[in-house]
Write a protein that holds these residues in place. Structure first.
Motif, mmCIF file in Angstrom:
data_model
loop_
_atom_site.group_PDB
_atom_site.id
_atom_site.type_symbol
_atom_site.label_atom_id
_atom_site.label_comp_id
_atom_site.label_asym_id
_atom_site.label_seq_id
_atom_site.Cartn_x
_atom_site.Cartn_y
_atom_site.Cartn_z
ATOM 1 N N GLU A 181 70.049 -28.494 18.343
ATOM 2 C CA GLU A 181 71.492 -28.259 18.373
ATOM 3 C C GLU A 181 72.189 -28.931 17.186
ATOM 4 O O GLU A 181 73.198 -28.430 16.680
ATOM 5 C CB GLU A 181 72.101 -28.759 19.685
ATOM 6 C CG GLU A 181 71.919 -30.243 19.978
ATOM 7 C CD GLU A 181 70.676 -30.546 20.798
ATOM 8 O OE1 GLU A 181 70.660 -31.587 21.477
ATOM 9 O OE2 GLU A 181 69.732 -29.734 20.755
ATOM 10 N N ASP A 182 71.642 -30.054 16.721
ATOM 11 C CA ASP A 182 72.224 -30.720 15.553
ATOM 12 C C ASP A 182 71.858 -29.993 14.267
ATOM 13 O O ASP A 182 72.673 -29.906 13.341
ATOM 14 C CB ASP A 182 71.756 -32.176 15.499
ATOM 15 C CG ASP A 182 72.236 -32.986 16.690
ATOM 16 O OD1 ASP A 182 73.393 -32.796 17.095
ATOM 17 O OD2 ASP A 182 71.458 -33.789 17.228
ATOM 18 N N ILE A 183 70.646 -29.481 14.197
ATOM 19 C CA ILE A 183 70.240 -28.687 13.036
ATOM 20 C C ILE A 183 71.184 -27.504 12.859
ATOM 21 O O ILE A 183 71.650 -27.205 11.749
ATOM 22 C CB ILE A 183 68.784 -28.203 13.194
ATOM 23 C CG1 ILE A 183 67.813 -29.386 13.218
ATOM 24 C CG2 ILE A 183 68.411 -27.230 12.070
ATOM 25 C CD1 ILE A 183 66.379 -29.001 13.556
ATOM 26 N N ASP A 184 71.486 -26.830 13.962
ATOM 27 C CA ASP A 184 72.358 -25.650 13.900
ATOM 28 C C ASP A 184 73.768 -26.007 13.449
ATOM 29 O O ASP A 184 74.421 -25.242 12.735
ATOM 30 C CB ASP A 184 72.418 -24.973 15.278
ATOM 31 C CG ASP A 184 71.094 -24.341 15.675
ATOM 32 O OD1 ASP A 184 70.257 -24.115 14.771
ATOM 33 O OD2 ASP A 184 70.888 -24.100 16.878
ATOM 34 N N ILE A 185 74.242 -27.195 13.830
ATOM 35 C CA ILE A 185 75.585 -27.630 13.422
ATOM 36 C C ILE A 185 75.608 -28.003 11.938
ATOM 37 O O ILE A 185 76.550 -27.665 11.204
ATOM 38 C CB ILE A 185 76.039 -28.841 14.270
ATOM 39 C CG1 ILE A 185 76.333 -28.378 15.710
ATOM 40 C CG2 ILE A 185 77.267 -29.516 13.667
ATOM 41 C CD1 ILE A 185 76.562 -29.523 16.680
ATOM 42 N N LEU A 186 74.552 -28.651 11.463
ATOM 43 C CA LEU A 186 74.553 -29.191 10.102
ATOM 44 C C LEU A 186 74.138 -28.176 9.037
ATOM 45 O O LEU A 186 74.540 -28.304 7.876
ATOM 46 C CB LEU A 186 73.623 -30.403 10.029
ATOM 47 C CG LEU A 186 74.030 -31.607 10.885
ATOM 48 C CD1 LEU A 186 73.016 -32.721 10.737
ATOM 49 C CD2 LEU A 186 75.410 -32.100 10.505
ATOM 50 N N LYS A 187 73.363 -27.193 9.416
ATOM 51 C CA LYS A 187 72.834 -26.242 8.430
ATOM 52 C C LYS A 187 73.934 -25.582 7.599
ATOM 53 O O LYS A 187 73.824 -25.515 6.360
ATOM 54 C CB LYS A 187 71.971 -25.198 9.131
ATOM 55 C CG LYS A 187 71.031 -24.475 8.186
ATOM 56 C CD LYS A 187 70.031 -23.618 8.952
ATOM 57 C CE LYS A 187 69.084 -22.923 7.976
ATOM 58 N NZ LYS A 187 68.101 -22.067 8.694
ATOM 59 N N PRO A 188 75.027 -25.083 8.210
ATOM 60 C CA PRO A 188 76.081 -24.472 7.376
ATOM 61 C C PRO A 188 76.746 -25.458 6.427
ATOM 62 O O PRO A 188 77.264 -25.071 5.367
ATOM 63 C CB PRO A 188 77.076 -23.954 8.410
ATOM 64 C CG PRO A 188 76.335 -23.879 9.696
ATOM 65 C CD PRO A 188 75.323 -24.972 9.646
ATOM 66 N N ILE A 189 76.759 -26.736 6.802
ATOM 67 C CA ILE A 189 77.392 -27.753 5.957
ATOM 68 C C ILE A 189 76.550 -28.015 4.715
ATOM 69 O O ILE A 189 77.054 -27.990 3.580
ATOM 70 C CB ILE A 189 77.608 -29.066 6.738
ATOM 71 C CG1 ILE A 189 78.551 -28.833 7.910
ATOM 72 C CG2 ILE A 189 78.119 -30.173 5.815
ATOM 73 C CD1 ILE A 189 78.656 -30.020 8.855
ATOM 74 N N ILE A 190 75.268 -28.246 4.909
ATOM 75 C CA ILE A 190 74.435 -28.680 3.787
ATOM 76 C C ILE A 190 73.994 -27.514 2.921
ATOM 77 O O ILE A 190 73.589 -27.720 1.779
ATOM 78 C CB ILE A 190 73.218 -29.485 4.281
ATOM 79 C CG1 ILE A 190 72.313 -28.629 5.151
ATOM 80 C CG2 ILE A 190 73.669 -30.726 5.003
ATOM 81 C CD1 ILE A 190 71.045 -29.330 5.564
ATOM 82 N N GLU A 191 74.055 -26.290 3.442
ATOM 83 C CA GLU A 191 73.663 -25.148 2.614
ATOM 84 C C GLU A 191 74.844 -24.615 1.796
ATOM 85 O O GLU A 191 74.647 -23.738 0.981
ATOM 86 C CB GLU A 191 73.095 -24.031 3.501
ATOM 87 C CG GLU A 191 71.738 -24.381 4.067
ATOM 88 C CD GLU A 191 71.122 -23.243 4.859
ATOM 89 O OE1 GLU A 191 71.886 -22.345 5.261
ATOM 90 O OE2 GLU A 191 69.905 -23.257 5.069
#
Length: 227
Positions: A217-227
């Motif tokens: 669930e954290d990966i899904d939240i952070l992925k749009p930020i870091i990409e």
């Protein structure tokens, strides 16, 4: 204790991901100061941001952070990284233990907080969990996540260095000071976001030394930020 995280304009967006995981796994009362250039456009919460002026590139790294550290009076601080995410609970009790060790032994000048630097320890046990870095080890001045005695950090401060030039110096070899790293229990475990060349690591959410992984669930939240 203050956590100081230098960053640059290119990596400023990574601070948002960094903050999300530090808030989740360390609590929102951490005393964090980010040293950067452009003001963040996302909510920094209780974190502080200090602009160092204009980002002129990594070759100006020490010139830039000197603007902050020349007036820094705290006895200790934690040097943090911008291009990482915290993967599980920060061991705040162990961080307190590190400070106690530094209070009691003035020769201890730096304690690494993550499992990433084991190759440089092998200098003998300090405690069951802490191993000394060899006196002749390379990267004794590594700026990986760790607790520094400010006087030692400033003793080796030089203007005109990039981060890589800072770490490659051999001035701290055989100086008799004690640099420690954790063998079994670590204060933090991290995922590194970018590799050399500025490309996102495909396994940015996994600790390379331990295999600890950020929840989906954290990966899904952070992925749009870091990409």
């Amino acid at each position: 204790m203050k956590i100081i995280i230098p960053t640059c304009d290119k990596y400023l967006k990574l601070i948002q991901a960094n903050k999300y995981t530090m808030d989740k796994f360390g609590g929102k009362d951490l005393d964090v100061t980010v040293l950067g250039f452009k003001e963040p456009t996302f909510d920094m919460g209780s974190w502080k941001f200090i602009s160092l002026g204009t980002d002129t590139g990594p070759q100006s790294f020490t010139n830039d952070i000197y603007k902050f550290f020349k007036d820094f009076k705290d006895e200790y601080f934690i040097y943090g990284s911008d291009d990482v995410v915290v993967l599980d609970e920060i061991n705040l009790d162990l961080i307190d233990e590190f400070k106690t060790i530094m209070d009691e032994d003035e020769d201890v000048v730096n304690i690494k907080m993550t499992p990433y630097c084991k190759d440089y320890y092998t200098g003998g046990n300090y405690t069951d969990n802490l191993i000394k870095t060899r006196q002749n080890a390379d990267y004794r001045l590594s700026i990986s996540y760790g607790m520094w005695r400010t006087s030692y950090f400033m003793k080796h401060f030089e203007l005109g260095l990039s981060p890589w030039q800072w770490e490659l110096r051999d001035k701290a070899k055989n100086d008799g000071k004690i640099i420690l790293g954790t063998a079994h229990t670590h204060a933090m475990d991290l995922g590194h976001l970018y590799r050399i060349g500025g490309k996102l690591r495909p396994t940015w959410y996994i600790s390379e030394p331990t295999g600890v992984q950020l929840p989906k669930e954290d990966i899904d939240i952070l992925k749009p930020i870091i990409e």
